[in-house]
Write an enzyme that holds these catalytic residues in place. Structure first.
Site, PDB file in Angstrom:
ATOM      1  N   ASN A 216      -6.664  -9.206  -7.635  1.00 37.93           N
ATOM      2  CA  ASN A 216      -7.804  -8.327  -7.386  1.00 37.93           C
ATOM      3  C   ASN A 216      -7.426  -6.867  -7.613  1.00 37.93           C
ATOM      4  O   ASN A 216      -6.283  -6.457  -7.378  1.00 37.93           O
ATOM      5  CB  ASN A 216      -8.431  -8.559  -6.006  1.00 37.93           C
ATOM      6  N   VAL A 217      -8.408  -6.123  -8.099  1.00 35.80           N
ATOM      7  CA  VAL A 217      -8.218  -4.705  -8.418  1.00 35.80           C
ATOM      8  C   VAL A 217      -9.395  -3.948  -7.803  1.00 35.80           C
ATOM      9  O   VAL A 217     -10.524  -4.054  -8.296  1.00 35.80           O
ATOM     10  CB  VAL A 217      -8.166  -4.481  -9.945  1.00 35.80           C
TER      11      VAL A 217
ATOM     12  N   GLU B  29     -10.189 -13.468  -9.825  1.00 35.08           N
ATOM     13  CA  GLU B  29     -10.669 -14.414 -10.842  1.00 35.08           C
ATOM     14  C   GLU B  29     -11.214 -13.691 -12.076  1.00 35.08           C
ATOM     15  O   GLU B  29     -11.170 -14.233 -13.175  1.00 35.08           O
ATOM     16  CB  GLU B  29     -11.751 -15.319 -10.238  1.00 35.08           C
TER      17      GLU B  29
ATOM     18  N   CYS C 203     -14.850 -16.797  -4.227  1.00 38.56           N
ATOM     19  CA  CYS C 203     -16.188 -16.428  -3.753  1.00 38.56           C
ATOM     20  C   CYS C 203     -17.241 -17.028  -4.686  1.00 38.56           C
ATOM     21  O   CYS C 203     -16.911 -17.575  -5.751  1.00 38.56           O
ATOM     22  CB  CYS C 203     -16.322 -14.910  -3.677  1.00 38.56           C
TER      23      CYS C 203
ATOM     24  N   CYS D 279     -17.257 -15.845  -8.279  1.00 35.40           N
ATOM     25  CA  CYS D 279     -16.082 -16.295  -9.021  1.00 35.40           C
ATOM     26  C   CYS D 279     -16.145 -17.790  -9.335  1.00 35.40           C
ATOM     27  O   CYS D 279     -15.588 -18.238 -10.337  1.00 35.40           O
ATOM     28  CB  CYS D 279     -14.818 -15.932  -8.261  1.00 35.40           C
TER      29      CYS D 279
HETATM   30  N1  THU Z   1     -11.435 -11.440  -3.535  1.00 36.27           N
HETATM   31  C1  THU Z   1     -10.968 -12.013  -4.671  1.00 36.27           C
HETATM   32  O1  THU Z   1     -10.157 -11.419  -5.394  1.00 36.27           O
HETATM   33  N2  THU Z   1     -11.417 -13.245  -5.002  1.00 36.27           N
HETATM   34  C2  THU Z   1     -12.285 -13.983  -4.251  1.00 36.27           C
HETATM   35  O2  THU Z   1     -12.717 -15.045  -4.680  1.00 36.27           O
HETATM   36  C3  THU Z   1     -12.651 -13.508  -2.906  1.00 36.27           C
HETATM   37  C4  THU Z   1     -12.421 -12.078  -2.654  1.00 36.27           C
HETATM   38  C5  THU Z   1     -10.993 -10.083  -3.207  1.00 36.27           C
HETATM   39  C6  THU Z   1     -12.045  -9.017  -3.407  1.00 36.27           C
HETATM   40  C7  THU Z   1     -11.557  -7.928  -2.492  1.00 36.27           C
HETATM   41  O3  THU Z   1     -10.640  -7.107  -3.215  1.00 36.27           O
HETATM   42  C8  THU Z   1     -10.794  -8.655  -1.395  1.00 36.27           C
HETATM   43  O4  THU Z   1     -10.618  -9.988  -1.850  1.00 36.27           O
HETATM   44  C9  THU Z   1     -11.540  -8.696  -0.050  1.00 36.27           C
HETATM   45  O5  THU Z   1     -12.825  -9.197  -0.204  1.00 36.27           O
END
Ligand code: THU
Length: 131
Positions: A44-45, A57, A88, A91
């Protein structure tokens, strides 16, 4: 195709260690096995404009396409502890597009198919079947 789940989880954890998550402090990593055998990853970024954050994702799919495309066969998504994390809703849709119903996910309740975690999904077929 043989799936080495431990290798996938390890690749996801490695990607997670590169996450940019200064706001949520919730690093996420994901790894996918492609049908040609390669492994693609993402983390995640986040962004100071919170809503612009990219889920891990998103990076995975970008990596998949930018390194030659192909179909995802299996996906593992992990939290900071290396434990399975459910993608989520948005994703799941991203994974559906490039993995389809048979792609496997290392879910919090065991290995599941994408068809199980995104039942009755909207997909490319809807765009053609409903003309
Ligand atoms: N996040 C993801 O990278 N993928 C997911 O499927 C769920 C949430 C990240 C987004 C955010 O940077 C952090 O988790 C908290 O929500």
């Amino acid at each position: 195709m043989e799936i080495n789940w431990n290798e996938l989880r390890a690749a996801a954890s490695k990607a997670m260690s590169n996450a940019y998550a200064p706001y949520s402090k919730f690093p996420v990593g994901v790894a996918g096995l492609v049908d040609d055998g390669r492994i693609v990853t993402g983390c995640n970024v986040e962004n100071a404009s919170y809503g612009v954050a990219l889920c891990a994702e998103c990076g995975l799919i970008s990596n998949l396409i930018s390194t030659g495309g192909g179909k995802l066969v299996a996906v593992a998504c992990v939290d900071r502890h290396g434990n399975s994390l459910m993608p989520c809703g948005r994703c799941r849709q991203l994974l559906w597009e490039h993995g389809g119903p048979t792609c496997l996910l290392d879910s919090v309740s065991g290995i599941k198919t994408m068809a199980e975690i995104l039942p009755d999904a909207f997909g490319a077929h809807d765009l053609t079947d409903r003309l």
